[in-house]
Design a protein around this motif. Sequence first.
Motif, short mmCIF file in Angstrom:
data_model
loop_
_atom_site.label_atom_id
_atom_site.label_comp_id
_atom_site.label_asym_id
_atom_site.label_seq_id
_atom_site.Cartn_x
_atom_site.Cartn_y
_atom_site.Cartn_z
N VAL A 162 0.83 -1.20 0.00
CA VAL A 162 0.00 0.00 0.00
C VAL A 162 0.87 1.26 0.00
O VAL A 162 0.62 2.21 -0.77
N VAL A 163 1.90 1.29 0.82
CA VAL A 163 2.78 2.46 0.88
C VAL A 163 3.49 2.65 -0.46
O VAL A 163 3.61 3.78 -0.97
N ALA A 164 3.94 1.57 -1.07
CA ALA A 164 4.60 1.67 -2.37
C ALA A 164 3.64 2.20 -3.43
O ALA A 164 4.02 3.03 -4.28
N GLU A 165 2.39 1.74 -3.42
CA GLU A 165 1.42 2.22 -4.41
C GLU A 165 1.12 3.71 -4.21
O GLU A 165 0.98 4.45 -5.19
N LEU A 166 0.99 4.13 -2.97
CA LEU A 166 0.73 5.54 -2.71
C LEU A 166 1.89 6.42 -3.18
O LEU A 166 1.68 7.48 -3.81
N MET A 167 3.10 6.00 -2.92
CA MET A 167 4.26 6.77 -3.37
C MET A 167 4.34 6.81 -4.89
O MET A 167 4.64 7.85 -5.49
N TYR A 168 4.02 5.70 -5.54
CA TYR A 168 4.07 5.65 -7.00
C TYR A 168 3.00 6.56 -7.62
O TYR A 168 3.28 7.29 -8.58
N LEU A 169 1.79 6.54 -7.08
CA LEU A 169 0.72 7.37 -7.63
C LEU A 169 1.01 8.86 -7.45
O LEU A 169 0.68 9.67 -8.32
N GLN A 170 1.61 9.23 -6.34
CA GLN A 170 1.98 10.63 -6.18
C GLN A 170 3.08 11.02 -7.16
O GLN A 170 3.06 12.11 -7.73
N TRP A 171 4.05 10.15 -7.37
CA TRP A 171 5.10 10.44 -8.34
C TRP A 171 4.53 10.53 -9.75
O TRP A 171 4.96 11.35 -10.56
N LEU A 172 3.52 9.68 -10.04
CA LEU A 172 2.94 9.66 -11.37
C LEU A 172 2.21 10.95 -11.67
O LEU A 172 2.33 11.52 -12.77
N ASP A 173 1.42 11.43 -10.73
CA ASP A 173 0.68 12.68 -10.91
C ASP A 173 0.32 13.22 -9.53
O ASP A 173 -0.55 12.66 -8.85
N PRO A 174 0.98 14.30 -9.09
CA PRO A 174 0.71 14.82 -7.73
C PRO A 174 -0.58 15.63 -7.62
O PRO A 174 -0.88 16.14 -6.55
N LYS A 175 -1.34 15.75 -8.72
CA LYS A 175 -2.56 16.55 -8.69
C LYS A 175 -3.83 15.71 -8.79
O LYS A 175 -4.87 16.12 -8.29
N GLU A 176 -3.75 14.56 -9.43
CA GLU A 176 -4.94 13.72 -9.56
C GLU A 176 -5.25 13.03 -8.23
O GLU A 176 -4.34 12.67 -7.48
#
Length: 321
Positions: A135-149
């Motif tokens: 879960v922590v890895a997915e959250l970090m990846y999604l923020q890196w992918l797009d910090p606004k969505e």
Amino acid sequence: MASCLQASMNSLLPRSSLSLNSSGRRNSKAFRVKAAAKIPMPPINPNDPFLSKLASVAAQSPEKLLARPLNSDTPPYLDIFDSPQLMSSPAQVERSVAYNEHRPRTPPPDLPSMLLDGRIVYIGMPLVPAVTELVVAELMYLQWLDPKEPIYIYINSTGTTRDDGETVGMESEGFAIYDSLMQLKNEVHTVCVGAAIGHACLLLSAGTKGKRFMMPHSKAMIQQPRVPSSGLMPASDVLIRAKEVITNRDILVGLLSKHTGNSVETVANVMRRPYYMDAPKAKEFGVIDKILWRGQEKIIADVVPSDEFDKNAGIRSAERV
């Protein structure tokens, strides 16, 4: 089809070239005049091999179309092909179009990857170290992918315990996911789709205000942290564990008070025993903001109270009569 081609040829060839000899056949001089032997052809489907071949023969050698044998065992114009090929049967066409056209050429990805592509993080297990890591890895990846969505977290978890109350993970697992949520720049939409118990309820309430949802028949529950199994630990170690559990309880009470809007005393009082909440009760307590009724919420809000309905309908109760 043969009669149409014959009529077209008769209209284009000279009168002298259409005279018949004594044997009943047309004069061969008619086929020497290729300039006058062009057959007007309708638009041809380029994907139809038979019509394309037929148009090519009519343009280059029209005598093959006009000098047809009167009695032949071969179907009309099919002998033009050296090796005729029939169209596939309707069943073969249906299979090739309906079933094989959209079949992926490569194996599909795993389900968590497909959800992650839609910016969805699904917590469907107790908070054990493997779940926390993912879960922590997915959250970090999604923020890196797009910090606004926004990021959508779907929760169906019993927290750090099982449904029977046995401890399966340390309280630090829930706090690790919570701290990761607090560090995100994205909006976090949390949705309870089954149960959110203990630390899972904390994660549900930690979403962005106004973006915390719950399904109509989901359950939320807050409870005190539990002491892990002590086994053959000495008494001094058991005391240290107990003090750590009390510290975690105080932290959990403070965080729930912060996100639900209730006082610390109120949260501490209801957490003395397991405190279950259905969707309306969780909304009232401040764990969520909206219930995903799929339209029922507006219908219920528009329902006229029973007393007002009786009054409008002219119905008087038995007590008033």
